[in-house]
Each structure stands twice: as C-alpha cells, then as structure tokens.
Design a protein around this motif. Sequence first.
Motif, short mmCIF file in Angstrom:
data_model
loop_
_atom_site.label_atom_id
_atom_site.label_comp_id
_atom_site.label_asym_id
_atom_site.label_seq_id
_atom_site.Cartn_x
_atom_site.Cartn_y
_atom_site.Cartn_z
N MET A 9 -41.36 110.07 -3.78
CA MET A 9 -41.10 110.79 -5.12
C MET A 9 -40.11 110.06 -5.84
SD MET A 9 -41.07 114.62 -6.37
CE MET A 9 -42.54 114.92 -5.47
N THR B 136 -38.59 121.88 -0.39
CA THR B 136 -38.14 122.53 0.90
C THR B 136 -36.48 122.52 0.90
OG1 THR B 136 -39.77 121.62 2.35
CG2 THR B 136 -37.80 121.95 3.31
N ILE C 150 -32.19 119.49 -0.50
CA ILE C 150 -33.31 119.58 -1.32
C ILE C 150 -34.19 118.36 -1.02
CG2 ILE C 150 -34.43 120.30 -3.41
CD1 ILE C 150 -32.60 122.45 -2.72
N TRP C 151 -35.26 118.83 -0.48
CA TRP C 151 -36.17 117.60 -0.60
C TRP C 151 -37.51 118.04 -1.42
CZ3 TRP C 151 -33.77 114.37 1.80
CH2 TRP C 151 -32.99 114.49 3.18
N LEU C 152 -37.71 117.34 -2.42
CA LEU C 152 -38.58 117.52 -3.39
C LEU C 152 -40.16 117.47 -2.87
CD1 LEU C 152 -37.23 115.87 -6.57
CD2 LEU C 152 -37.17 118.19 -5.93
N ASP C 153 -41.23 118.33 -2.90
CA ASP C 153 -42.35 118.20 -2.22
C ASP C 153 -43.30 117.41 -3.26
OD1 ASP C 153 -44.28 118.94 0.10
OD2 ASP C 153 -45.11 119.62 -1.72
N LEU D 180 -18.14 123.84 59.60
CA LEU D 180 -19.00 122.90 58.70
C LEU D 180 -19.95 123.96 57.69
CD1 LEU D 180 -20.09 120.08 58.30
CD2 LEU D 180 -21.75 120.73 59.73
N ALA E 124 -41.00 116.58 4.90
CA ALA E 124 -40.44 117.02 3.58
C ALA E 124 -39.60 115.78 3.28
CB ALA E 124 -39.57 118.07 4.14
N LYS F 4 -41.64 112.78 1.76
CA LYS F 4 -42.27 113.30 0.58
C LYS F 4 -41.34 112.86 -0.42
CE LYS F 4 -46.20 116.09 0.71
NZ LYS F 4 -47.00 117.24 0.29
N ASP F 5 -40.13 113.40 -0.36
CA ASP F 5 -38.95 113.45 -1.21
C ASP F 5 -38.71 111.84 -1.39
OD1 ASP F 5 -36.55 114.90 -2.51
OD2 ASP F 5 -35.86 113.05 -1.16
N LYS G 202 -32.21 118.09 -8.16
CA LYS G 202 -31.98 118.63 -6.83
C LYS G 202 -30.48 119.28 -6.80
CE LYS G 202 -34.09 114.87 -3.89
NZ LYS G 202 -33.79 114.24 -2.72
#
Lengths: 154, 157
Positions: A103, B73, B144-147, B3, A96, A99-100, B122
């Motif tokens: 982009m 994601t 935020i991961w842009l797909d 012991l 992920a 890809k980010d 984002k």
Amino acid sequence: MKKKIVFGSGGAIVALCGLAFTLVATAGVPEPVDTSKRGTQEYYTSDVLTQDLPEILTNLRGTGGKYIQIIATVEYRIGPELEPSEISGLFSARSAKLKDGFMMLLSEKTMSDVESREQKEILKEEVKSLIQKIVFPDKRGMVEAILFRDFKVQ
Amino acid sequence: MKLAALVMGLAMAAGSVGVLASLPQRAAWSTAHTERMRGTNAYYDARETGTFIGPLSLRLNGEPEVYLVIAYTFTWRRGYELRDPDDLIQANRSRLVDALLSRLPELSAKELGTRQGKLALKRFLSRVTQEQIFPQGEGRVQKIWLDRVLLQPTRMG
C-alpha cells in the motif's frame, strides 16, 4: 593391586562415557553452512517455490476514486539454513506487513506510473525488493520473480 | 562405591542446571519496583502480538461523495501487570471503533491518497488505538500495518 583395578576400571568408564558423548553429540549434526555465501546464486537450492501474495487493492495518487487491484504470485528459492517447517509460515506470518508495504509503495504511483509494459516491469522489481526486504531480510531465501495474475485499474 | 557417588553427583548437578534453565527469565517484581517500571520500555514484554481492526466504511466530511474503507493491524506489547489482554482488547474494541468513526471523517481524501498522508494516518491510528485500547498504559501499541485504505465515490457493502 585393588587400587589399580579401581583406577583402571574408573578410567575405562570415563573414556567410554566420553566416546559415547562424542558419538551422541555429533550424530545427525548437519555440515556447517557457509553463511558468507548468502545472496549468491549457488547458496540457494535449484527448486523454485511459489507463493500467492495477498491481494493488493488501493488508490493511485491523484486519481480520485480510481483504484488499482493486483493479484500476484512470487517465485523464490531458499537456502540450506531454512528448515522445511519454517517455509509455510514465511509469508503468512508477515502478511500484515506485506500488505502495508504494498500500500505504501503504490501510494506514490500515479496512473501513468503503472500503464505501460515498462512501468509494470519497474513495479514488479519494486515489489520484488520489498518482499525480499520483508520476508528474507537476512537473505536466507531469495525472491526470483513476481508474476501478475490480475492487474486492474478501475 | 566412590564411582557411584561421583556419577550420582554429576547427574544431580546436570539436573539442577536443567531446572534453573527452565525457570522464568524474569522473577516477580515487588510493588515498589513495579511502580517505578510502569510506563518504561522494560515494563512491556519484548514479544509483539498483532490485532486486526476493521474494515470500517465511512463518509469523509469534506468530500460528500467520497467514502473511506479502512482496515489495519496494530501490534502491541503486553504490560507486566496485564493478565488477560484478549479480554481487555475485546472490551475496548467497540470504544476504538466508535472513536475512529467519529474522528476519521475529519481527514482529507486528498491527503489520504499520498504516502505522506498514509504515514500521518498511521500516527493517528497508533495514537487513537493506544488511547482507546490501553487507556492506562496496560499495553503499548507498537506499529500500525495498513491492510486497506480505499477511497471511493460510492459506499461499498
């Protein structure tokens, strides 16, 4: 006399336990790795590994509806600190983020930035740096090259 | 005899250390402490989990002929009181999609085509995702991961 025997056998048991502990603790321990060599060529294995990258599909800047599609493979080498079990997850766990990153990188490119052979080489270097930063930020592996398998602007 | 007692004592000590080490790192919080911690960074688990949204396809308001395909994601951290995050996300996912379909068309295609525009996107997605998925702060959206963000003249699939 009895005391001597007790202390003598006690000492022998302690010594044996110490020896056994040392043997167990050091068995199978690998040679320490010189981490200061990370980033140098000799740190990495000679085997070159490959990994297909996730497809890159996005618009170029100022092209309206036109988009770029790149399918590529990365060649990389790993250092001795990486366990074989870690290798398979190196890229998938960061898919992920990769890809980010692609982009965001391509969002700054115009059509003329990706047309010529020289520009494509520059783009490869940028993708290479990006992958190095995301997958091997600690330099436990080194990205060698990016190979384009498909490169379309439509 | 002495012991044997010594060896047994050492074994018990080693066992106790093992048991203590295996206990959860964080003990249960009191109600008052939970109230105080709610919303703070320490309230949320350090571990981040990723959840995929999309792809969504929609027409932008300002540009009648431009369609946007978007997928991303979001990574999030679980709040201390959130027992079943998967259920909460599943329950609120449709609210999020509805909010995105209503609000994304207001964005400009020209801006979305630039890096700055994507950074703004984002921030927008982070805010809307937080509002819709964790409205009471049950979890915290981190990144935020842009797909896919694709602008095209005709609708796709």
